[in-house]
Scaffold this active site. Sequence first.
Site, PDB file in Angstrom:
ATOM      1  N   SER A 277      13.453 -12.105   8.475  1.00 55.91           N
ATOM      2  CA  SER A 277      13.085 -10.718   8.199  1.00 55.91           C
ATOM      3  C   SER A 277      12.590 -10.048   9.482  1.00 55.91           C
ATOM      4  O   SER A 277      11.744 -10.609  10.186  1.00 55.91           O
ATOM      5  CB  SER A 277      11.985 -10.698   7.135  1.00 55.91           C
ATOM      6  N   GLY A 278      13.100  -8.828   9.749  1.00 60.00           N
ATOM      7  CA  GLY A 278      12.769  -8.159  11.008  1.00 60.00           C
ATOM      8  C   GLY A 278      11.300  -7.835  11.202  1.00 60.00           C
ATOM      9  O   GLY A 278      10.752  -8.034  12.283  1.00 60.00           O
ATOM     10  N   HIS A 279      10.654  -7.362  10.129  1.00 66.95           N
ATOM     11  CA  HIS A 279       9.301  -6.830  10.345  1.00 66.95           C
ATOM     12  C   HIS A 279       8.244  -7.907  10.606  1.00 66.95           C
ATOM     13  O   HIS A 279       7.098  -7.603  10.890  1.00 66.95           O
ATOM     14  CB  HIS A 279       8.874  -5.904   9.192  1.00 66.95           C
TER      15      HIS A 279
ATOM     16  N   THR B 242      26.465   0.597   3.868  1.00 64.88           N
ATOM     17  CA  THR B 242      26.550   1.054   5.268  1.00 64.88           C
ATOM     18  C   THR B 242      25.403   0.464   6.078  1.00 64.88           C
ATOM     19  O   THR B 242      24.255   0.467   5.631  1.00 64.88           O
ATOM     20  CB  THR B 242      26.520   2.600   5.307  1.00 64.88           C
TER      21      THR B 242
ATOM     22  N   GLY C 187      13.813  -9.905   4.105  1.00 63.26           N
ATOM     23  CA  GLY C 187      13.746 -11.338   3.838  1.00 63.26           C
ATOM     24  C   GLY C 187      14.027 -11.648   2.373  1.00 63.26           C
ATOM     25  O   GLY C 187      14.720 -12.624   2.051  1.00 63.26           O
ATOM     26  N   THR C 188      13.514 -10.822   1.500  1.00 69.11           N
ATOM     27  CA  THR C 188      13.704 -11.054   0.064  1.00 69.11           C
ATOM     28  C   THR C 188      15.190 -11.021  -0.291  1.00 69.11           C
ATOM     29  O   THR C 188      15.688 -11.895  -1.009  1.00 69.11           O
ATOM     30  CB  THR C 188      12.927  -9.992  -0.750  1.00 69.11           C
TER      31      THR C 188
ATOM     32  N   ASN D  66       3.867 -18.893   4.522  1.00 65.25           N
ATOM     33  CA  ASN D  66       3.284 -17.616   4.929  1.00 65.25           C
ATOM     34  C   ASN D  66       1.762 -17.576   4.813  1.00 65.25           C
ATOM     35  O   ASN D  66       1.094 -16.873   5.548  1.00 65.25           O
ATOM     36  CB  ASN D  66       3.901 -16.472   4.114  1.00 65.25           C
TER      37      ASN D  66
ATOM     38  N   CYS E  44       1.633 -10.037  -0.299  1.00 66.24           N
ATOM     39  CA  CYS E  44       2.489  -9.669  -1.423  1.00 66.24           C
ATOM     40  C   CYS E  44       1.801  -9.937  -2.754  1.00 66.24           C
ATOM     41  O   CYS E  44       2.145  -9.346  -3.761  1.00 66.24           O
ATOM     42  CB  CYS E  44       3.798 -10.445  -1.361  1.00 66.24           C
TER      43      CYS E  44
ATOM     44  N   GLN F  61       8.839 -16.722   8.202  1.00 69.28           N
ATOM     45  CA  GLN F  61       7.612 -16.832   9.011  1.00 69.28           C
ATOM     46  C   GLN F  61       7.808 -17.676  10.272  1.00 69.28           C
ATOM     47  O   GLN F  61       6.930 -17.680  11.127  1.00 69.28           O
ATOM     48  CB  GLN F  61       6.467 -17.421   8.171  1.00 69.28           C
TER      49      GLN F  61
HETATM   50  N1  PLP Z   1       9.534 -15.208   2.732  1.00 71.83           N
HETATM   51  C1  PLP Z   1       8.359 -15.354   3.327  1.00 71.83           C
HETATM   52  C2  PLP Z   1       7.904 -16.724   3.713  1.00 71.83           C
HETATM   53  C3  PLP Z   1       7.538 -14.255   3.581  1.00 71.83           C
HETATM   54  O1  PLP Z   1       6.364 -14.420   4.166  1.00 71.83           O
HETATM   55  C4  PLP Z   1       8.001 -12.966   3.191  1.00 71.83           C
HETATM   56  C5  PLP Z   1       7.145 -11.781   3.368  1.00 71.83           C
HETATM   57  O2  PLP Z   1       5.942 -11.879   3.452  1.00 71.83           O
HETATM   58  C6  PLP Z   1       9.272 -12.857   2.592  1.00 71.83           C
HETATM   59  C7  PLP Z   1      10.008 -14.002   2.374  1.00 71.83           C
HETATM   60  C8  PLP Z   1       9.819 -11.538   2.185  1.00 71.83           C
HETATM   61  O3  PLP Z   1      10.235 -10.799   3.309  1.00 71.83           O
HETATM   62  P1  PLP Z   1      10.457  -9.239   3.208  1.00 71.83           P
HETATM   63  O4  PLP Z   1       9.109  -8.608   3.156  1.00 71.83           O
HETATM   64  O5  PLP Z   1      11.212  -8.843   4.441  1.00 71.83           O
HETATM   65  O6  PLP Z   1      11.244  -8.987   1.982  1.00 71.83           O
END
Ligand code: PLP
Length: 391
Positions: free
Chosen positions: A199-201, A237, A72-73, A151, A325, A179
Amino acid sequence: MKLIYMDNNATSCIAPQVFEAMKPFLRDEYGNPSSMHNFGGKIRKYVDKAREEVADLLGANDPQEIIFTSCGTESDNTAIISTLRSYPEKKHIITTKVEHPAVLNLCKYLEKTGYRVTYLEVDNEGMLDLNELRMAIDHDTAIVSIMYANNETGVIFPVEEIAEIARVREVIFHTDAVQAVGKIPFKLTELPIDILALSGHKLHASKGIGALYVRKGTKFSPFIIGGHQEDSRRGGTENVASIVGLGEACRLARESTEKESVRVKKMRDKLEKGILKKIPDVKINGHTERRLPNTSNISFEFIEGESILLMLDEKGIAVSSGSACTSGSLSPSHVLRAMGVPFTYVQGSIRFSLSRYNTEEEVDQIIKELPPIVERLRKISPFGMQETPKK
Ligand code: PLP
């Protein structure tokens, strides 16, 4: 002791079907999808299929609007940097005070390199004033970057209206939907969003995979410069196993989000009701209606969220205090502070974030375990001895 995991906004378990889908690509099918030979080349169709699944879940018009990234970042950074590179004459960014650090810290960095950033305020329910957004856009604005759902609190922003405001003013609108995807259904065919990050996770795929939706016709300049992968839009890749897993997670989400979100919301509401009934001086943070169905951010006055977290942890219950985070810094949540939550409540905030793998029994267990923990902590809290301050 059986683990009760209610920290799904931090990360979620890999769905069994996702794991099965990934397995061949972690061992036997290790070819490079860019290879000319059949062993690698045949992998391409699995990547393409995953792209279709992501596009389908989002309601995108064309799978080519999806670019795979690492997280996601990266998707958020790509969206903003790419837009700034595409409009080099524009030096203004609009975002909010409650974004994830993936956007917020990038904006702070960009300010040091000559960009001007407007950080929109939120009210005490975590909502935006759209007039403030309208007034902030000017001839110099390159991008409006506003998250879909928060989040920490789960508050859902009115992205449809925001997208429309940006469209009318001809400014690119990026939304961090990390989210929201897989938790609430929406269709990009009905939302004029230009760029969207996921973001996948967070939706039961693996870590290390993300995606970016870029609407056809939107100017794009790669953030990661390298080979010709992803149609020359993102070098590197492909992480094939994780891409295939994300495709499967999106397929599962498309099939189940509508139904599961109702069930998850019921459990979340039961949890909140139980806590409010049994524990005094408690406050639910965020708009009551416009919230993700899985998220509950609750403040317990006079005590510290971290202490609650650790005591729940001893009982095998995993939750979060603020954003995962930012935890470790012990600094009070920037989201709750922006919402004007009183200090004595900010310190004592806990986030429960459920998933379709939680059960009602787990909710009952938390409602049973939490009250004595809060009572014990309040007895030893230096704040607890004081009179309730005026709020
Ligand atoms: N944006 C939001 C709203 C999130 O909650 C998060 C992760 O908690 C991210 C971005 C970042 O995602 P990633 O952990 O896949 O880099």
